[in-house]
Design a protein around this motif. Sequence first.
Motif, PDB file in Angstrom:
ATOM      1  N   THR A  85      28.496 -44.336 -16.335  1.00 22.94           N
ATOM      2  CA  THR A  85      27.424 -44.393 -17.336  1.00 22.94           C
ATOM      3  C   THR A  85      27.777 -45.299 -18.505  1.00 22.94           C
ATOM      4  N   VAL A  86      29.069 -45.528 -18.732  1.00 25.18           N
ATOM      5  CA  VAL A  86      29.508 -46.439 -19.782  1.00 25.18           C
ATOM      6  C   VAL A  86      29.670 -47.853 -19.225  1.00 25.18           C
ATOM      7  N   LYS A  87      30.308 -47.962 -18.077  1.00 24.02           N
ATOM      8  CA  LYS A  87      30.633 -49.277 -17.506  1.00 24.02           C
ATOM      9  C   LYS A  87      29.399 -50.036 -17.021  1.00 24.02           C
ATOM     10  N   MET A  88      28.311 -49.346 -16.735  1.00 26.06           N
ATOM     11  CA  MET A  88      27.136 -50.073 -16.243  1.00 26.06           C
ATOM     12  C   MET A  88      26.510 -50.954 -17.323  1.00 26.06           C
ATOM     13  N   TYR A  89      26.879 -50.741 -18.565  1.00 23.79           N
ATOM     14  CA  TYR A  89      26.365 -51.552 -19.668  1.00 23.79           C
ATOM     15  C   TYR A  89      27.396 -52.544 -20.197  1.00 23.79           C
ATOM     16  N   GLN A  90      28.548 -52.639 -19.537  1.00 22.56           N
ATOM     17  CA  GLN A  90      29.625 -53.511 -20.002  1.00 22.56           C
ATOM     18  C   GLN A  90      29.963 -54.560 -18.949  1.00 22.56           C
ATOM     19  N   LEU A  91      30.512 -55.647 -19.422  1.00 25.93           N
ATOM     20  CA  LEU A  91      31.021 -56.667 -18.511  1.00 25.93           C
ATOM     21  C   LEU A  91      32.514 -56.481 -18.386  1.00 25.93           C
ATOM     22  N   PRO A  92      33.117 -56.750 -17.287  1.00 20.63           N
ATOM     23  CA  PRO A  92      32.535 -57.216 -16.038  1.00 20.63           C
ATOM     24  C   PRO A  92      31.856 -56.076 -15.278  1.00 20.63           C
ATOM     25  N   SER A  93      30.799 -56.417 -14.586  1.00 21.94           N
ATOM     26  CA  SER A  93      30.031 -55.410 -13.845  1.00 21.94           C
ATOM     27  C   SER A  93      30.771 -54.940 -12.598  1.00 21.94           C
ATOM     28  N   LEU A  94      31.821 -55.643 -12.240  1.00 23.09           N
ATOM     29  CA  LEU A  94      32.620 -55.272 -11.077  1.00 23.09           C
ATOM     30  C   LEU A  94      33.111 -53.829 -11.162  1.00 23.09           C
ATOM     31  N   HIS A  95      33.440 -53.377 -12.352  1.00 22.85           N
ATOM     32  CA  HIS A  95      33.947 -52.015 -12.520  1.00 22.85           C
ATOM     33  C   HIS A  95      32.876 -50.991 -12.157  1.00 22.85           C
ATOM     34  N   ALA A  96      31.655 -51.188 -12.631  1.00 24.04           N
ATOM     35  CA  ALA A  96      30.563 -50.265 -12.305  1.00 24.04           C
ATOM     36  C   ALA A  96      30.273 -50.286 -10.811  1.00 24.04           C
ATOM     37  N   VAL A  97      30.297 -51.457 -10.206  1.00 28.23           N
ATOM     38  CA  VAL A  97      30.050 -51.577  -8.764  1.00 28.23           C
ATOM     39  C   VAL A  97      31.142 -50.856  -7.980  1.00 28.23           C
ATOM     40  N   GLN A  98      32.379 -51.025  -8.396  1.00 32.71           N
ATOM     41  CA  GLN A  98      33.491 -50.368  -7.706  1.00 32.71           C
ATOM     42  C   GLN A  98      33.397 -48.845  -7.828  1.00 32.71           C
ATOM     43  N   ILE A  99      33.023 -48.356  -8.984  1.00 28.90           N
ATOM     44  CA  ILE A  99      32.859 -46.907  -9.181  1.00 28.90           C
ATOM     45  C   ILE A  99      31.750 -46.390  -8.277  1.00 28.90           C
ATOM     46  N   ASP A 129      23.662 -35.783  -7.072  1.00 33.76           N
ATOM     47  CA  ASP A 129      22.954 -35.602  -8.339  1.00 33.76           C
ATOM     48  C   ASP A 129      23.030 -36.878  -9.167  1.00 33.76           C
ATOM     49  N   PHE A 130      24.201 -37.493  -9.196  1.00 34.28           N
ATOM     50  CA  PHE A 130      24.395 -38.750  -9.908  1.00 34.28           C
ATOM     51  C   PHE A 130      23.492 -39.850  -9.348  1.00 34.28           C
ATOM     52  N   ILE A 131      23.491 -40.006  -8.030  1.00 36.98           N
ATOM     53  CA  ILE A 131      22.692 -41.060  -7.392  1.00 36.98           C
ATOM     54  C   ILE A 131      21.209 -40.832  -7.630  1.00 36.98           C
ATOM     55  N   LEU A 132      20.773 -39.600  -7.542  1.00 33.76           N
ATOM     56  CA  LEU A 132      19.354 -39.303  -7.724  1.00 33.76           C
ATOM     57  C   LEU A 132      18.908 -39.452  -9.173  1.00 33.76           C
ATOM     58  N   ASN A 133      19.839 -39.359 -10.106  1.00 29.63           N
ATOM     59  CA  ASN A 133      19.489 -39.489 -11.521  1.00 29.63           C
ATOM     60  C   ASN A 133      19.513 -40.922 -12.041  1.00 29.63           C
ATOM     61  N   ILE A 134      19.998 -41.849 -11.227  1.00 30.49           N
ATOM     62  CA  ILE A 134      19.954 -43.254 -11.627  1.00 30.49           C
ATOM     63  C   ILE A 134      18.543 -43.757 -11.338  1.00 30.49           C
ATOM     64  N   THR A 135      17.908 -44.306 -12.332  1.00 32.19           N
ATOM     65  CA  THR A 135      16.543 -44.798 -12.144  1.00 32.19           C
ATOM     66  C   THR A 135      16.517 -46.325 -12.131  1.00 32.19           C
ATOM     67  N   ALA A 136      15.431 -46.863 -11.641  1.00 28.47           N
ATOM     68  CA  ALA A 136      15.305 -48.313 -11.486  1.00 28.47           C
ATOM     69  C   ALA A 136      15.296 -49.058 -12.809  1.00 28.47           C
ATOM     70  N   ASP A 137      14.948 -48.411 -13.900  1.00 34.44           N
ATOM     71  CA  ASP A 137      14.900 -49.106 -15.186  1.00 34.44           C
ATOM     72  C   ASP A 137      16.256 -49.159 -15.877  1.00 34.44           C
ATOM     73  N   GLY A 138      17.307 -48.656 -15.223  1.00 31.42           N
ATOM     74  CA  GLY A 138      18.647 -48.784 -15.767  1.00 31.42           C
ATOM     75  C   GLY A 138      19.108 -47.620 -16.600  1.00 31.42           C
ATOM     76  N   THR A 139      18.298 -46.589 -16.719  1.00 31.22           N
ATOM     77  CA  THR A 139      18.727 -45.427 -17.499  1.00 31.22           C
ATOM     78  C   THR A 139      19.360 -44.405 -16.582  1.00 31.22           C
ATOM     79  N   VAL A 140      20.307 -43.716 -17.093  1.00 28.37           N
ATOM     80  CA  VAL A 140      20.964 -42.650 -16.351  1.00 28.37           C
ATOM     81  C   VAL A 140      20.743 -41.367 -17.132  1.00 28.37           C
ATOM     82  N   VAL A 141      20.167 -40.394 -16.469  1.00 30.95           N
ATOM     83  CA  VAL A 141      19.930 -39.107 -17.095  1.00 30.95           C
ATOM     84  C   VAL A 141      20.877 -38.098 -16.447  1.00 30.95           C
ATOM     85  N   LEU A 142      21.965 -37.781 -17.141  1.00 33.93           N
ATOM     86  CA  LEU A 142      22.935 -36.829 -16.587  1.00 33.93           C
ATOM     87  C   LEU A 142      23.067 -35.621 -17.462  1.00 33.93           C
TER      88      LEU A 142
END
Length: 142
Positions: A85-99, A129-142
Amino acid sequence: MLVVLPLFQNLHLEHEVAVRECAVDLMVSLCFHCNSKHCTGLLDILEKIMERPFNLDHGDIVNIPSEEELGDVVKCTNGLIRLFTVKMYQLPSLHAVQIYKTLVRHANLHYEKPIYFEFAFSTKLAVFDFILNITADGTVVL
């Protein structure tokens, strides 16, 4: 970081759950403040922790871990979800993809080897639950 990576490289082979749990907490907190290539190394180690229960078989003998023995996997799953939820807004995006790939791989392993988490499936539910809470507009509701 140069000391931590070699020290924890074989953490998934550690027999003490408490040691693995403390190391997971430390590595997740380090990942929150790290945006370098060392973060990728820490994420690789966390991925080994996530896959550890599925690699415990010894031929014909299947070692089914108890809920207590999976404390490090539960902490790692929850830590990776928070970290994403933190890394998806930071560069490099590789970290979010790897997670994300690590979490999805963990959920897939639940279906490839279902006997290992027959009585302990909280991590699979947390990932779904994590996957289902990720929405297409980029928000994560956890």
